[in-house]
Write an enzyme that holds these catalytic residues in place. Structure first.
Site, PDB file in Angstrom:
ATOM      1  CE  LYS A 224      -2.059  -1.069  -7.634  1.00  0.00           C
ATOM      2  NZ  LYS A 224      -2.309   0.102  -6.786  1.00  0.00           N
TER       3      LYS A 224
ATOM      4  NE  ARG B 299       5.854   7.177  -5.119  1.00  0.00           N
ATOM      5  CZ  ARG B 299       5.069   7.472  -4.081  1.00  0.00           C
ATOM      6  NH1 ARG B 299       5.605   7.910  -2.962  1.00  0.00           N
ATOM      7  NH2 ARG B 299       3.760   7.337  -4.163  1.00  0.00           N
TER       8      ARG B 299
END
Length: 489
Positions: free
Chosen positions: A272, A346
Site C-alpha cells: 500500500k 477475502r
C-alpha cells in the site's frame, strides 16, 4: 455509566441537570411545572434560545424543580428523524460529559415518532458510546468526566423501559469492546492477542466456549488461502472459534458470525502507499464487531445458539509472503490465483466460511469485513454494504440497521459480475479488476457460501473515522448485528 428509569414526580427528582428537547413548533412539555415553562418561555423570548436544530443552551436555577440547571436541546422546525434524534442524544451527552454535572435526568420526548421503549434502548446505547474514552496510551490522561449517572424520566410507569435501558447499555458495552480492539496499536493487537481476548471472554461467561486453531493447524487442515496471507508475518495467524450456547443446539443449526481479523494490513507484496497506512490497524474491524457482538449476547443471556469465527492474521511483505501469481488451494477444494496480495481479506474469509459450515452446520452465516476501498467510494461513511443470497436475511439486516441507526444499503450479487473473477490458470482469481470492486469481492465470497443462507457486510467505510482528534474505531456494525440476533432469538 449508570442508568435508571424513573416516574417519580419531576418536582421531587433530584438532578444536577434536566435535559429537555424543544422544537420551534412544539409546546413546552406538560410534565414541567408551570413556573418552569414560563421561565423557559421568557428565556426564549429574550433570544437566548430559539430551538434551532442542534442548539444546546444551559438555563440555570429552573423554578419549581429540584434540578440545578436545564440543558435545552433544540430539535428545529420539523419532526426529528430517528437518526436526527440519536445525533442529538450524542451531542447532548458530550455536553453533559464536559460539564460539572454528575447526575443528569433525560425528559423522554412524547412528540417523537418512536416509542418510549425505543428512546430508552437506543438512547442508553448512544449515551454509553458517547462517554467512551481511549486513554490507554497517554502518559497523562485527560481529566475524567464528572457524569456518572443518567436517568430517563417519564410520568407513566412502564416496566418495559427498565429492560430497554439494560438492552441499550449491553449493546453500548459491545460497541465499546469493538472500539477498544480497533483503537489498539498493531504492535499490541495482533492475532495471538485476539485469541487471548476470546479466552478471557470464555472465562467470564459460562455459556461461551473458545477454541483456537494455530496457523500450522489451519494449514494442515487445508486452509491454503488463509495460510497464504498469514505466512508473511512473524506473528502467527489464528482461527478463533467462540461458541455461545444460550439455547440447546437444534437440527436447524446455529447462526454464525465470521469476522475478518487482519490486525495490520501492509498490502503484502502489493504494498500500500505509505500515506494513512497507520489506519490499517482498523482492518480487523470485522473481527472487532464479532467480539463486541459476542459480548452483548453474553451480557443479555440471549436464548440463541451462536458460533463466532475470527480469521486473524497480519498481512506483511516478508520473504515468505505470497506473491502475485501464486495459486493456492482453499479448504473448499477450489483454487485461487492471487493477482493482488492486498485483496487478502477475502482469502482469509473464504477458508473461515468453509470451516464454520463444515464444522458447525449453521443455518445462517453473516461475515463482516473492512473489505474494499470501492465500498467507501460507493457509500462513504454512512452505510455499510449489505450483500446476501437470501432476500429475507438481507431485509432483516437492513431493518435491524434502520431500527438502531446503524444503517446498511442493499447491493447486487448478479451473475453478470462473476465473470470478472475468471482465471486462465485456476478456478478463480482474487480480484475482478477496477470495476465494481466491492461487488466482485462479495461475488468471490459467494462462491464459498452456496449451500447456506449468507450475508456479507462490507464495513470499510463505517468501521472507523479518519482525521484529527475524532479519528478512531466506531464499533459498527455491532448495533445492527445484535439487533438482528435479538429479533431472531
Amino acid at each position: 455509566m449508570d442508568f435508571a428509569v424513573s416516574n417519580r414526580p419531576l418536582e421531587k427528582s433530584k438532578a444536577d441537570a434536566l435535559v429537555v428537547l424543544l422544537g420551534k413548533k412544539n409546546d413546552l412539555p406538560q410534565a414541567l411545572p408551570s413556573a418552569t415553562r414560563e421561565q423557559i418561555s421568557q428565556f426564549t423570548k429574550a433570544g437566548d434560545f430559539n430551538a434551532s436544530k442542534g442548539q444546546l443552551v444551559w438555563l440555570h436555577a429552573p423554578q419549581d424543580l429540584n434540578a440545578d440547571r436545564l440543558l435545552l436541546v433544540g430539535t428545529g422546525d420539523s419532526p426529528l428523524s430517528d437518526q436526527g434524534w440519536l445525533s442529538l442524544v450524542h451531542k447532548a451527552t458530550k455536553t453533559l460529559a464536559s460539564s460539572p454535572v454528575k447526575q443528569a435526568m433525560w425528559l423522554l420526548d412524547d412528540t417523537h415518532t418512536q416509542t418510549l421503549e425505543w428512546q430508552v434502548r437506543e438512547g442508553s446505547r448512544v449515551v454509553e458510546e458517547s462517554t467512551y474514552r481511549f486513554d490507554n496510551y497517554r502518559s497523562k490522561p485527560a481529566p475524567a468526566s464528572n457524569l456518572a449517572k443518567l436517568t430517563f424520566w417519564h410520568a407513566e410507569k412502564d416496566a418495559t423501559l427498565t429492560k430497554a435501558h439494560k438492552t441499550g447499555k449491553a449493546v453500548g458495552l459491545g460497541v465499546n469492546v469493538a472500539r477498544d480492539l480497533g483503537n489498539l496499536p498493531p504492535n499490541d493487537c495482533y492475532p495471538e492477542y485476539l485469541s487471548g481476548v476470546a479466552r478471557d471472554l470464555g472465562k467470564e461467561y459460562e455459556k461461551l466456549t473458545v477454541k483456537v486453531l494455530s496457523q500450522a493447524q489451519a494449514e494442515k487442515m487445508g486452509m491454503g488461502a488463509f495460510h497464504a496471507v498469514a505466512k508473511g508475518s512473524e506473528r502467527q495467524g489464528q482461527i478463533i472459534v467462540m461458541e455461545y450456547k444460550g439455547a440447546k443446539p437444534t437440527k436447524q443449526g446455529p447462526v454464525a458470525l465470521v469476522g475478518k481479523g487482519i490486525t495490520f494490513d501492509t498490502g503484502g507484496i502489493s504494498l500500500k502507499p505509505g500515506a494513512t497506512m497507520d489506519e490499517m490497524k482498523y482492518d480487523m474491524g470485522g473481527a472487532a464487531s464479532v467480539f463486541g457482538s459476542v459480548k452483548t449476547v453474553c451480557e443479555l443471556d440471549l436464548p440463541i445458539h451462536l458460533v463466532a469465527v475470527v480469521a486473524a492474521a497480519e498481512n506483511m511483505p516478508d520473504g515468505r509472503a505470497a506473491r502475485p501469481g501464486d495459486i493456492v488451494k482453499t479448504l473448499s477444494g477450489q483454487t485461487v490465483e492471487i493477482l493482488n496480495t492486498d485483496a487478502e481479506g477475502r482469502l482469509v474469509l473464504c477458508d473461515a466460511l468453509t470451516y464454520v459450515q463444515q464444522k458447525h452446520k449453521p443455518h445462517t452465516v453473516i461475515d463482516i469485513a473492512t473489505l474494499t476501498g470501492a465500498c467507501v467510494v460507493a457509500l462513504g461513511a454512512h452505510a455499510q454494504a449489505v450483500y446476501s443470497n437470501d432476500d429475507d436475511l438481507s431485509e432483516a439486516l437492513l431493518a435491524a440497521g434502520k431500527e438502531t441507526g446503524d444503517r446498511g444499503w442493499p447491493m447486487p450479487l448478479w451473475d453478470e459480475y462473476q465473470g470478472q473473477l475468471d482465471s486462465p490458470f485456476a478456478d478463480m482469481q482474487n480480484i475482478g479488476g477496477p470495476k465494481a470492486g466491492s461487488i466482485t469481492a462479495a461475488c468471490f465470497l459467494s462462491r464459498f457460501t452456496k449451500e447456506v443462507k449468507w450475508a456479507h457486510l462490507d464495513i470499510a467505510g463505517t468501521a472507523w473515522t479518519s482525521g484529527g482528534m475524532s479519528k478512531g474505531a466506531t464499533g459498527r456494525p455491532v448495533p445492527m448485528l445484535t439487533r438482528y440476533l435479538m429479533d431472531n432469538a
